[in-house]
Structures are given as structure tokens and as C-alpha cells.
Design a protein around this motif. Structure first.
Motif, PDB file in Angstrom:
ATOM      1  N   PHE A  73       0.828  -1.204   0.000  1.00 18.96           N
ATOM      2  CA  PHE A  73       0.000   0.000   0.000  1.00 18.96           C
ATOM      3  C   PHE A  73       0.868   1.262   0.000  1.00 18.96           C
ATOM      4  CE2 PHE A  73      -3.655  -2.549   1.695  1.00 18.96           C
ATOM      5  CZ  PHE A  73      -4.573  -2.194   0.716  1.00 18.96           C
ATOM      6  N   ARG A  77      -0.144   2.960  -4.386  1.00 20.58           N
ATOM      7  CA  ARG A  77      -1.489   3.531  -4.331  1.00 20.58           C
ATOM      8  C   ARG A  77      -1.436   5.053  -4.439  1.00 20.58           C
ATOM      9  NH1 ARG A  77      -3.084  -1.386  -5.084  1.00 20.58           N
ATOM     10  NH2 ARG A  77      -3.634  -2.619  -3.337  1.00 20.58           N
ATOM     11  N   ASP A  78      -2.627   5.683  -4.346  1.00 24.12           N
ATOM     12  CA  ASP A  78      -2.686   7.142  -4.408  1.00 24.12           C
ATOM     13  C   ASP A  78      -2.061   7.755  -3.153  1.00 24.12           C
ATOM     14  OD1 ASP A  78      -4.672   7.648  -2.296  1.00 24.12           O
ATOM     15  OD2 ASP A  78      -6.143   6.850  -3.688  1.00 24.12           O
ATOM     16  N   VAL A  81      -3.629   6.934   0.401  1.00 23.64           N
ATOM     17  CA  VAL A  81      -3.423   5.544   0.821  1.00 23.64           C
ATOM     18  C   VAL A  81      -1.953   5.331   1.189  1.00 23.64           C
ATOM     19  CG1 VAL A  81      -3.497   3.127   0.079  1.00 23.64           C
ATOM     20  CG2 VAL A  81      -5.395   4.668  -0.459  1.00 23.64           C
ATOM     21  N   ARG A  82      -1.045   5.839   0.360  1.00 23.65           N
ATOM     22  CA  ARG A  82       0.393   5.713   0.671  1.00 23.65           C
ATOM     23  C   ARG A  82       0.710   6.358   2.016  1.00 23.65           C
ATOM     24  NH1 ARG A  82       1.235   7.614  -4.565  1.00 23.65           N
ATOM     25  NH2 ARG A  82       2.085   9.516  -3.679  1.00 23.65           N
TER      26      ARG A  82
END
Length: 108
Positions: A73, A77-78, A81-82
């Protein structure tokens, strides 16, 4: 519910005056908990999500994921999320230092 908020004045939701009224109460409470400078700093960071928003892990809290899943993650991810996965990894003491992070853009 913020102290002093009159529920009826905050309705209907998503209209200019009621939303401004409710926002003012929340801002007052946030400023009582932290400094203006800290709030501005936080507003420049990606969002810290309480749960995984999509996929096989959807709805789970970050603390329920294993290290390997969190690392995925944190890479793929975007920004929100990161950031959320990296925050959980740092909380556990398992975060890798990430060089040269992109700052969230501004409206003005």
C-alpha cells in the motif's frame, strides 16, 4: 457534536450558511487542540484515512494489516493511501525513509 452547536441551525446540510456554521464550530475546537501553524501543516499533507478504502482489504483498520501488505500500500497507491500506510508503518517502527516526497498541491 461540537459544544454550543445548535443542531437546527446546522441544517440542511450542504447549504452555505449551515455548513459555515458547523465548520466554524469545528475550527474553534481544532484551534483549541492545536496551533494554527500545525493545522496549516496538516492541511498540506495527504489525508490520513481511518480504514482501507477499496480492494480485498476494504474497510479494515490499518493496524489489522501485516507488514508486507502495508508496504505494498505504501508503494503502489494514491497519495492518501500511501500516506496512511506509511503512517502505520512508522507507528510500528517498520517504516523505510522515503526521499523527496511530493507535497500536496494548493488551490491558489
Amino acid at each position: 457534536m461540537p459544544e454550543g452547536l445548535v443542531h437546527a441551525i446546522g441544517l440542511p446540510a450542504h447549504r452555505a450558511m449551515p455548513d459555515a456554521y458547523v465548520t466554524a464550530h469545528h475550527l474553534r475546537d481544532m484551534l483549541n487542540e492545536s496551533t494554527f501553524e500545525q493545522l496549516v501543516k496538516w492541511s498540506r499533507e495527504p489525508g490520513l484515512l481511518p480504514r482501507i478504502p477499496s480492494g480485498a482489504e476494504r474497510g479494515k483498520n490499518w493496524d489489522r494489516l501485516d507488514i508486507g501488505t502495508l508496504q505494498v500500500f505504501a508503494r503502489e497507491r494514491d497519495a492518501d493511501v500511501r500516506f496512511s500506510a506509511e503512517t502505520e508503518l512508522r507507528r510500528r517502527g517498520d517504516a523505510e525513509e522515503v526521499a523527496d516526497k511530493d507535497e500536496q498541491g494548493t488551490l491558489l
